[in-house]
Design a protein around this motif. Structure first.
Motif, PDB file in Angstrom:
ATOM      1  N   THR A 252       0.815  -1.214   0.000  1.00 20.28           N
ATOM      2  CA  THR A 252       0.000   0.000   0.000  1.00 20.28           C
ATOM      3  C   THR A 252       0.848   1.264   0.000  1.00 20.28           C
ATOM      4  O   THR A 252       0.644   2.154  -0.832  1.00 20.28           O
ATOM      5  N   PRO A 253       1.834   1.403   0.900  1.00 22.04           N
ATOM      6  CA  PRO A 253       2.663   2.620   0.841  1.00 22.04           C
ATOM      7  C   PRO A 253       3.481   2.715  -0.433  1.00 22.04           C
ATOM      8  O   PRO A 253       3.740   3.815  -0.929  1.00 22.04           O
ATOM      9  N   ALA A 254       3.887   1.583  -1.004  1.00 25.51           N
ATOM     10  CA  ALA A 254       4.637   1.613  -2.260  1.00 25.51           C
ATOM     11  C   ALA A 254       3.771   2.182  -3.378  1.00 25.51           C
ATOM     12  O   ALA A 254       4.218   3.032  -4.160  1.00 25.51           O
ATOM     13  N   ALA A 255       2.526   1.704  -3.458  1.00 24.29           N
ATOM     14  CA  ALA A 255       1.617   2.211  -4.486  1.00 24.29           C
ATOM     15  C   ALA A 255       1.354   3.702  -4.292  1.00 24.29           C
ATOM     16  O   ALA A 255       1.275   4.467  -5.262  1.00 24.29           O
ATOM     17  N   ILE A 291       8.582  -1.636  -9.977  1.00 19.77           N
ATOM     18  CA  ILE A 291       7.753  -1.511  -8.769  1.00 19.77           C
ATOM     19  C   ILE A 291       6.515  -2.397  -8.888  1.00 19.77           C
ATOM     20  O   ILE A 291       6.195  -3.175  -7.977  1.00 19.77           O
ATOM     21  N   LEU A 292       5.821  -2.293 -10.004  1.00 15.62           N
ATOM     22  CA  LEU A 292       4.595  -3.064 -10.198  1.00 15.62           C
ATOM     23  C   LEU A 292       4.883  -4.560 -10.282  1.00 15.62           C
ATOM     24  O   LEU A 292       4.074  -5.381  -9.841  1.00 15.62           O
ATOM     25  N   ARG A 293       6.028  -4.906 -10.829  1.00 12.43           N
ATOM     26  CA  ARG A 293       6.424  -6.328 -10.828  1.00 12.43           C
ATOM     27  C   ARG A 293       6.553  -6.841  -9.402  1.00 12.43           C
ATOM     28  O   ARG A 293       6.041  -7.918  -9.061  1.00 12.43           O
ATOM     29  N   ASP A 294       7.234  -6.055  -8.548  1.00  9.94           N
ATOM     30  CA  ASP A 294       7.406  -6.485  -7.166  1.00  9.94           C
ATOM     31  C   ASP A 294       6.092  -6.471  -6.394  1.00  9.94           C
ATOM     32  O   ASP A 294       5.941  -7.190  -5.402  1.00  9.94           O
ATOM     33  N   LEU A 295       5.141  -5.649  -6.854  1.00  9.83           N
ATOM     34  CA  LEU A 295       3.818  -5.621  -6.239  1.00  9.83           C
ATOM     35  C   LEU A 295       2.908  -6.706  -6.817  1.00  9.83           C
ATOM     36  O   LEU A 295       1.737  -6.786  -6.461  1.00  9.83           O
TER      37      LEU A 295
END
Length: 410
Positions: A252-255, A291-295
């Protein structure tokens, strides 16, 4: 300008790019606000905002107009030598025996940056270090030097750190970044200090320390908040924060951090800073894909990675290769092996002479990912071609691979 150019307050204001203080000092010397506004092509209302600290000059064109209107040497504002400034000549310093002014450092940095995008930093590291030691360091101890010399030293030291990182020498890169930060602080250039913090965040993440990467990104955002607003800088810092949070599985904080980065980049106007590396839509797309890959949002990650490839088709060989590696990586994770192999074949023809150990290391990581699917004939055939291409690439890079890494460490 009269004796203002010898006034320490003016020099400090120029080093900090605090044009409100410069305007107040000029006004105090009898230059009317009407003349000040007209000279730099702004309204008196906007001038009052600058003088009262309600706003800061961000546009490069305004800095240039201020320098030209009031004959402030370009080096004091981080600009190239202005057309009206006399060239550094004289019998005591023929053929540039004296270290170059700050404008020449900017030109040198632009040349280094342009070459780095095409050839990789490994082959340029020595040249940057020599420029630092021969042309910049002597001026750091010159009593006539101004704060911008420290900015030049900080920016070029940070660049040397990136080139060491591209050479696979992360411990050396960390030392360069550690030296660059106090130099940037000494110059009074807070955006530059924030920029160095962003680089330290990237390196910490690459070294497997996302907690430190988050701390560096937050420190950079704190520094950026104290200086002039530069949206591309805060976008980069929010992106680094998002990458570190995603690597730490804090979804959530990453997004949220990624969304802040997008808002900042969308809000970019003409704000510019002479020492900062560009951070544009292609860079954001490339980082967003990771980032989205890791998410584990692989559909969105693939779209961002492919967009990065489109935006990087010309001019930046290393960035293009890294984006293509990300596309293949995500295709494999989505179990789209035919599409992955197709993209991987295109990757092998991308700048085979690129002098980037970092690209070699990421290619090796990609090979390990594909190795898990070697029972599939197209993957197995690709791995044979990959190994042949890698041997050829390693022969060309033999003088650049650090002995400790063997070119295969992640």
């Amino acid at each position: 300008m009269g004796g203002l150019l010898s006034d320490e307050r003016l020099l400090r204001a120029c080093a900090e790019r605090d044009m409100g203080t410069v305007f107040r000092m000029l006004n105090g010397r009898g230059v009317s606000t009407r003349r000040l506004a007209a000279a730099v092509g702004i309204t008196q209302g906007r001038l009052y905002e600058y003088m009262n600290g309600k706003s800061r000059v961000e546009k490069l064109t305004v800095f240039e107009q201020i320098a030209d209107a009031f004959h402030i040497p370009g080096r004091l504002l981080g600009l190239a030598r202005r057309s009206w400034e006399p060239a550094p000549t004289g019998p005591e310093h023929p053929h540039g025996d004296r270290p170059p002014p700050n404008g020449d450092d900017l030109v040198a940095m632009d040349h280094f940056r342009s070459a780095d995008r095409q050839t990789g930093g490994s082959r340029l590291y020595g040249a940057v270090v020599r420029h630092l030691s021969d042309r910049v360091a002597p001026r750091l101890v010159d009593t006539d030097s101004d704060a911008q010399v420290f900015a030049a030293a900080a920016a070029l030291t940070e660049m040397a750190g990136w080139m060491a990182h591209d050479s696979g020498q992360d411990a050396l890169a960390e030392r360069h970044f550690a030296r660059a930060l106090p130099l940037a602080r000494a110059s009074g250039d807070l955006p530059l200090a924030a920029h160095v913090a962003a680089s330290s965040s990237h390196l910490a993440l690459q070294s497997g320390n996302p907690a430190a990467a988050v701390q560096w990104a937050r420190a950079g955002l704190g520094l950026a908040a104290q200086g002039p607003r530069i949206p591309v800088l805060t976008a980069r810092l929010h992106t680094m924060k998002a990458r570190a949070l995603a690597a730490a599985a804090q979804h959530t904080p990453a997004a949220g951090a990624l969304e802040e980065a997008r808002r900042d980049l969308e809000g970019t106007s003409d704000a510019a800073h002479p020492w900062l590396s560009p951070f544009d839509a292609a860079a954001l797309a490339s980082e967003s894909a990771l980032i989205l890959r890791d998410l584990e949002r692989l559909d969105l990650a693939l779209a961002e990675a492919e967009q990065a490839v489109v935006l990087r088709e010309e001019g930046r060989a290393r960035s293009l290769a890294l984006s293509q590696i990300t596309v293949v990586d995500i295709r494999v994770r989505r179990k789209e092996l035919d599409a992955a192999v197709h993209a991987a074949h295109a990757l092998l023809s991308t700048s085979p002479t690129l002098g980037s150990v970092r690209v070699v290391q990421q290619l090796d990581e990609l090979r390990r990912l594909l190795e898990r699917h070697k029972e599939y004939p197209p993957v197995r055939e690709y791995l044979v071609r990959f190994d042949d291409a890698r041997r050829a690439r390693m022969l060309l890079l033999a003088d650049l691979i650090p002995p400790s890494s063997g070119g295969t460490s992640a």
